[in-house]
Design an enzyme around this catalytic site. Structure first.
Site, short mmCIF file in Angstrom:
data_model
loop_
_atom_site.label_atom_id
_atom_site.label_comp_id
_atom_site.label_asym_id
_atom_site.label_seq_id
_atom_site.Cartn_x
_atom_site.Cartn_y
_atom_site.Cartn_z
N GLY A 73 73.45 45.02 30.25
CA GLY A 73 72.51 46.12 30.08
C GLY A 73 72.66 47.16 31.16
O GLY A 73 71.96 48.17 31.17
N HIS A 89 77.93 33.14 43.73
CA HIS A 89 78.91 34.26 43.85
C HIS A 89 79.48 34.29 45.27
O HIS A 89 79.83 35.36 45.77
CB HIS A 89 78.28 35.62 43.54
CG HIS A 89 77.44 35.69 42.30
ND1 HIS A 89 77.71 34.96 41.17
CD2 HIS A 89 76.32 36.44 42.01
CE1 HIS A 89 76.79 35.24 40.25
NE2 HIS A 89 75.94 36.11 40.72
N ASP A 126 78.84 32.09 35.42
CA ASP A 126 78.20 33.40 35.26
C ASP A 126 78.59 33.99 33.90
O ASP A 126 78.74 35.20 33.74
CB ASP A 126 78.60 34.36 36.40
CG ASP A 126 77.67 35.56 36.51
OD1 ASP A 126 76.65 35.61 35.78
OD2 ASP A 126 77.96 36.46 37.32
N SER A 178 77.82 40.90 31.13
CA SER A 178 78.82 41.92 30.80
C SER A 178 79.86 41.99 31.91
O SER A 178 79.55 41.81 33.09
CB SER A 178 78.15 43.29 30.62
OG SER A 178 77.52 43.67 31.81
ZN ZN Z 1 74.42 37.06 39.66
#
Ligand code: ZN
Length: 394
Positions: free
Chosen positions: A70, A225, A286, A290
């Site tokens: 988004g 991450h 993850d 997008s």
């Molecule tokens: Zn994240």
């Protein structure tokens, strides 16, 4: 119905030799060198696993199952994930979460999607919350969400050191981590906070400060991450050596236009070489958010949906490219995740009494067969079970 897997080389993740495995009622009933099919027990589905390796079903601790993205406009919101996308990636248990967008996405929607996937045949849990603090919940507090809603096992992903973060103060972060912890203590769940790390040079400083200034155990907040750039990764090494858990993202890897991220398999090997215990390392994909697509000149040409398939691709590379043992490569996507999330009584290992979540691999370590709660979801690389609307319109 009973199923009998014959002659598989078992990695539980520990190597266990060639075994037969009896499955019934969604559980692993028996593992032994030889099990003969009992004739009086009705039809038994025999799976010939000669030449195949049996490992635990993968647990992906970070998937945007109800959609993500988004960023850059409403047309970039990714759709909900489909069942076979997960199963063909070997994933039999998934933890769903929201991300940047806690405004048009909601926890009830995420919970409904998790329940849907569960009904379709795999196991699911979710985190309550989104990037921001105070965060999104169902009941009005993260603590009550964890206590009252079965599928909610923690909070996440809460963003720090990111331009999209709400930049929570130390006190706000401490309050949220404590809330989750107390929720976990009362409900017997993990009550962890899954922390999204961004590229800010503040790196993991908010977490170091939090655990220095409070008595909250360092294992209550799990940064993810960590391989996104070399300076965050450096902090992750220190955090892991201090006793924290660190989560590598398999969907973050160097691309032509961006060489900053550390390839996940290399990151895990480096963490081990730097002295972070294997038991403190997990990996998640993850997936289903997008992902930007660039051409060879590095120009943005569009968006795609990040794939959960990176999870096994990177774990497999730990063996093929980095030279680790298969069992070492399995821990960060099976047993370690189950331990961190306190679901190890029924997930994460090939062990009698646990859920029959299994993956059969070929000698080349390709995913051959996937079994979720005793049911064959993928057979000989072909999905057998699809989500309710997965094939509509095809
Ligand atoms: Zn994240």
């Amino acid at each position: 119905m009973l199923s009998l897997i014959k002659g598989a080389e078992v990695y539980s993740p520990e190597p266990g030799g060639k075994k037969d495995i009896l499955i019934g009622g969604g559980k692993i009933l028996k593992i032994a060198a030889k099990i003969s099919s009992p004739r009086d027990f009705g039809k038994i589905d025999v799976i010939d696993a000669q030449g195949l390796i049996c490992v635990p079903g993968f647990i992906d601790g970070h998937v945007h199952i109800a959609g993500g993205g988004g960023e850059g406009g409403f047309q970039n919101r990714t759709p909900e994930i489909q069942l076979s996308h997960l199963t063909t990636a070997g994933i039999t248990c998934v933890i769903g979460l929201l991300g940047t967008d806690g405004s048009t996405r909601s926890i009830p929607e995420l919970l409904a999607k998790a329940r849907g996937l569960e009904a379709e045949g795999i196991s699911t849990f979710i985190y309550t919350g989104a990037y921001e603090v105070p965060t999104r919940t169902i009941t009005g507090s993260a603590r009550s969400d964890i206590i009252l809603i079965d599928k909610i096992i923690g909070v996440g992903e809460i963003a720090i050191s990111d331009h999209r973060s709400s930049h929570p103060s130390e006190q706000e972060l401490a309050r949220l981590v404590s809330e989750a912890r107390v929720g976990g203590i009362i409900s017997g769940k993990a009550g962890v906070v899954h922390i999204h790390l961004g590229d800010d040079h503040g790196k993991m400083e908010p977490l170091f400060k939090l655990f220095k200034d409070t008595e909250i155990p360092i294992t209550q907040a799990i940064p993810t991450h960590v391989n996104r750039n070399p300076y965050v990764f450096e902090d992750a090494i220190s955090f892991g050596k201090m006793g924290g858990f660190v989560d590598v993202t398999s969907g973050i890897f160097p691309r032509e236009q961006d060489k900053n991220p550390i390839k996940p398999s290399i990151a895990i090997k480096a963490l081990l070489e730097e002295g972070v215990p294997l038991s403190h390392i997990t990996m998640s994909s993850d997936g289903n958010g997008s992902a930007p697509v660039f051409d060879k000149k590095g120009i943005l040409t569009g968006l795609s949906i990040s794939s959960v398939k990176t999870l096994w691709r990177e774990a497999r590379d730990l063996v093929i490219k980095e030279g680790l043992d298969l069992s070492q490569a399995l821990y960060p996507i099976t047993q370690n995740v189950a331990n961190v999330l306190k679901i190890s009584d029924f997930k994460g290992q090939v062990r009698e009494g646990l859920d029959a979540d299994l993956v059969l691999l070929t000698r080349e370590l390709d995913i051959h067969t996937v079994i979720g709660k005793g049911k064959t979801m993928v057979e000989n690389k072909i999905p057998k079970v699809f989500g309710t609307f997965e094939l509509s319109g095809k």
